[in-house]
Scaffold this motif. Structure first.
Motif, PDB file in Angstrom:
ATOM      1  N   ASP A 211     141.870   6.971 -51.652  1.00 42.58           N
ATOM      2  CA  ASP A 211     143.201   7.566 -51.688  1.00 42.58           C
ATOM      3  C   ASP A 211     144.271   6.479 -51.552  1.00 42.58           C
ATOM      4  N   ALA A 212     144.038   5.542 -50.628  1.00 42.14           N
ATOM      5  CA  ALA A 212     145.030   4.509 -50.341  1.00 42.14           C
ATOM      6  C   ALA A 212     145.271   3.602 -51.534  1.00 42.14           C
ATOM      7  N   LEU A 213     144.220   3.328 -52.316  1.00 46.65           N
ATOM      8  CA  LEU A 213     144.338   2.362 -53.414  1.00 46.65           C
ATOM      9  C   LEU A 213     144.221   2.995 -54.793  1.00 46.65           C
ATOM     10  N   ASP A 214     144.047   4.308 -54.835  1.00 45.42           N
ATOM     11  CA  ASP A 214     143.888   5.001 -56.118  1.00 45.42           C
ATOM     12  C   ASP A 214     142.827   4.299 -56.965  1.00 45.42           C
ATOM     13  N   SER A 215     141.648   4.108 -56.358  1.00 47.68           N
ATOM     14  CA  SER A 215     140.604   3.325 -57.028  1.00 47.68           C
ATOM     15  C   SER A 215     139.334   4.126 -57.285  1.00 47.68           C
ATOM     16  N   ALA A 216     139.435   5.440 -57.266  1.00 48.37           N
ATOM     17  CA  ALA A 216     138.252   6.258 -57.533  1.00 48.37           C
ATOM     18  C   ALA A 216     137.838   6.132 -58.995  1.00 48.37           C
ATOM     19  N   PRO A 217     136.528   6.233 -59.302  1.00 53.49           N
ATOM     20  CA  PRO A 217     136.081   6.162 -60.703  1.00 53.49           C
ATOM     21  C   PRO A 217     136.719   7.258 -61.536  1.00 53.49           C
ATOM     22  N   LYS A 218     137.065   6.902 -62.774  1.00 56.45           N
ATOM     23  CA  LYS A 218     137.666   7.892 -63.671  1.00 56.45           C
ATOM     24  C   LYS A 218     136.618   8.874 -64.184  1.00 56.45           C
ATOM     25  N   ARG A 219     135.366   8.436 -64.219  1.00 60.22           N
ATOM     26  CA  ARG A 219     134.278   9.348 -64.549  1.00 60.22           C
ATOM     27  C   ARG A 219     133.010   8.826 -63.897  1.00 60.22           C
ATOM     28  N   GLY A 220     132.079   9.740 -63.633  1.00 56.48           N
ATOM     29  CA  GLY A 220     130.824   9.346 -62.998  1.00 56.48           C
ATOM     30  C   GLY A 220     131.010   8.984 -61.536  1.00 56.48           C
ATOM     31  N   ASP A 221     130.022   8.315 -60.972  1.00 56.97           N
ATOM     32  CA  ASP A 221     130.076   7.888 -59.579  1.00 56.97           C
ATOM     33  C   ASP A 221     129.466   6.495 -59.484  1.00 56.97           C
ATOM     34  N   LYS A 222     129.264   6.016 -58.261  1.00 52.91           N
ATOM     35  CA  LYS A 222     128.801   4.645 -58.063  1.00 52.91           C
ATOM     36  C   LYS A 222     127.346   4.585 -57.593  1.00 52.91           C
ATOM     37  N   LYS A 223     126.613   5.664 -57.801  1.00 56.12           N
ATOM     38  CA  LYS A 223     125.258   5.745 -57.266  1.00 56.12           C
ATOM     39  C   LYS A 223     124.266   4.847 -57.988  1.00 56.12           C
ATOM     40  N   SER A 224     124.596   4.379 -59.188  1.00 56.86           N
ATOM     41  CA  SER A 224     123.657   3.500 -59.890  1.00 56.86           C
ATOM     42  C   SER A 224     123.734   2.063 -59.387  1.00 56.86           C
ATOM     43  N   TYR A 225     124.725   1.747 -58.555  1.00 61.03           N
ATOM     44  CA  TYR A 225     124.780   0.395 -58.003  1.00 61.03           C
ATOM     45  C   TYR A 225     124.947   0.359 -56.488  1.00 61.03           C
ATOM     46  N   GLN A 226     125.597   1.344 -55.888  1.00 60.38           N
ATOM     47  CA  GLN A 226     125.609   1.414 -54.426  1.00 60.38           C
ATOM     48  C   GLN A 226     124.331   2.094 -53.937  1.00 60.38           C
ATOM     49  N   MET A 227     123.943   1.806 -52.689  1.00 63.26           N
ATOM     50  CA  MET A 227     122.627   2.219 -52.200  1.00 63.26           C
ATOM     51  C   MET A 227     122.575   3.695 -51.800  1.00 63.26           C
ATOM     52  N   ASN A 228     121.383   4.245 -51.896  1.00 67.92           N
ATOM     53  CA  ASN A 228     121.118   5.622 -51.500  1.00 67.92           C
ATOM     54  C   ASN A 228     121.164   5.728 -49.972  1.00 67.92           C
ATOM     55  N   PRO A 229     122.018   6.610 -49.396  1.00 72.87           N
ATOM     56  CA  PRO A 229     122.079   6.744 -47.944  1.00 72.87           C
ATOM     57  C   PRO A 229     120.753   7.100 -47.280  1.00 72.87           C
ATOM     58  N   ALA A 230     119.796   7.586 -48.063  1.00 67.28           N
ATOM     59  CA  ALA A 230     118.491   7.944 -47.498  1.00 67.28           C
ATOM     60  C   ALA A 230     117.602   6.731 -47.245  1.00 67.28           C
ATOM     61  N   ASN A 231     117.981   5.564 -47.780  1.00 67.59           N
ATOM     62  CA  ASN A 231     117.086   4.398 -47.765  1.00 67.59           C
ATOM     63  C   ASN A 231     117.457   3.407 -46.677  1.00 67.59           C
TER      64      ASN A 231
END
Length: 330
Positions: A211-231
């Motif tokens: 919100d502070a930097l207006d830097s959210a992805p325009k489409r999709g998410d970051k799960k293909s490069y950021q780690m799975n919280p389950a791991n």
């Protein structure tokens, strides 16, 4: 007749002086790295609604904030830029503009405060029209790992030239630490450190930051490069690679929900370990305190102590200035 206990741990808790004497974990202002939000303009101070007490600041106000923090003993800072959408493109070209907002401000800070430590952020998302940390294939939407490395290397080099003390690659592309280390070394910046975001999870706790930097992805998410919280064990693989590639320090992000990972990383490396007490973790404490549900100061210090106790040598935290003031007050 009842047998009374002979072992009485309470004897070490019976007075404030004794409690302090046997305290195992300590917090100090020099433990903190203060993330700051940078925006265009002059004399601009714009509150981040989802992060009470935190503001987006123009360069002049940000430099004033650094001066206040230095007086409190906080001397390490991590500025993050909010870039005008008109300057964003799919290759993040604004990230290497020496006259642009970010690099000019980094240089100005180092001129005015040569002794502070500046950790700069290496990732494409603040400058990318796609809002991702890497190049997005326009056809498939895939994040192109190896093509991104070239951009990250040039971004790191530009930041080193501006005066960065520590480069913080937050992108989670494979091989980026080795690539950046090679670029820096070949350009006479072997003295510049790399603090790798070793275990950066695809977390729900990043919302207020975006919100502070207006830097959210325009489409999709970051799960293909950021780690799975389950791991959990995967973090140790990332750690081993970062060590091999030349990282000087390693980081776990977020902190509170990943204290076990911080502990694991600490026990498997001799490198300094940092942790990022992220925006959502900050916002939870502030919201609860504003509603009278928690004592804000005590909860803040308990959160920071828990991160330090888990194994963090340094903590990136939006509480840095406030915590330093409380610790000085005693």
């Amino acid at each position: 007749m009842a047998i009374l206990p002979t072992h009485r741990p309470r004897r070490n808790r019976k007075s404030d002086v004794i409690r302090q004497m046997v305290q195992e974990t300590h917090l100090a202002a020099h433990d903190f790295i203060y993330p700051l939000f940078l925006i265009e303009g002059q004399n601009q101070l714009v509150p981040v609604t989802s992060m009470p007490g935190i503001n987006r600041m123009s360069a002049d106000r940000l430099i004033d904030e650094i001066g206040q923090c230095v007086e409190l003993g906080v001397k390490a800072f991590a500025p993050f830029p909010s870039i005008n959408d008109k300057l964003k493109d799919r290759l993040a070209t604004e990230s290497t503009n020496p006259k642009g907002l970010y690099l000019k401000t980094v240089a100005d800070i180092k001129r005015q405060f040569p002794d502070v430590v500046l950790m700069t952020d290496v990732a494409m998302d603040p400058y990318s029209s796609d809002g991702h940390d890497g190049i997005v294939d326009p056809e498939s939407g895939e994040i192109l790992n190896d093509a991104t490395l070239e951009i990250l290397g040039q971004m790191a080099l530009a930041q080193a030239r501006a005066g960065a003390d520590i480069i913080g690659p937050s992108d989670m592309m494979d091989g980026r630490v080795a690539w950046i280390r090679d670029v820096l070394d070949r350009n006479a910046f072997s003295h510049v450190s790399i603090m790798s975001y070793t275990a950066k999870y695809a977390s729900a706790f990043y919302g207020p930051f975006r919100d502070a930097l207006d830097s959210a992805p325009k489409r999709g998410d970051k799960k293909s490069y950021q780690m799975n919280p389950a791991n959990r064990r995967e973090a140790l693989r990332e750690l081993a690679l970062d060590e091999q590639e030349g990282a000087d320090m390693v980081m776990v992000k977020p902190a509170l929900s990943y204290l076990d990972v911080i502990h694991d990383v600490k026990t498997h490396t001799n490198l300094p370990v940092t942790a990022y007490n992220v925006s959502g973790e900050y916002a939870m404490v502030k919201a609860a305190a504003q509603n009278g549900w928690l004592d804000g100061e005590r909860t803040m210090l308990e959160v920071l102590l828990s991160i330090k106790r888990a194994g963090a040598d340094a903590i990136l935290t939006y509480f840095a200035k406030e915590a330093a003031a409380v610790l000085r007050r005693g």
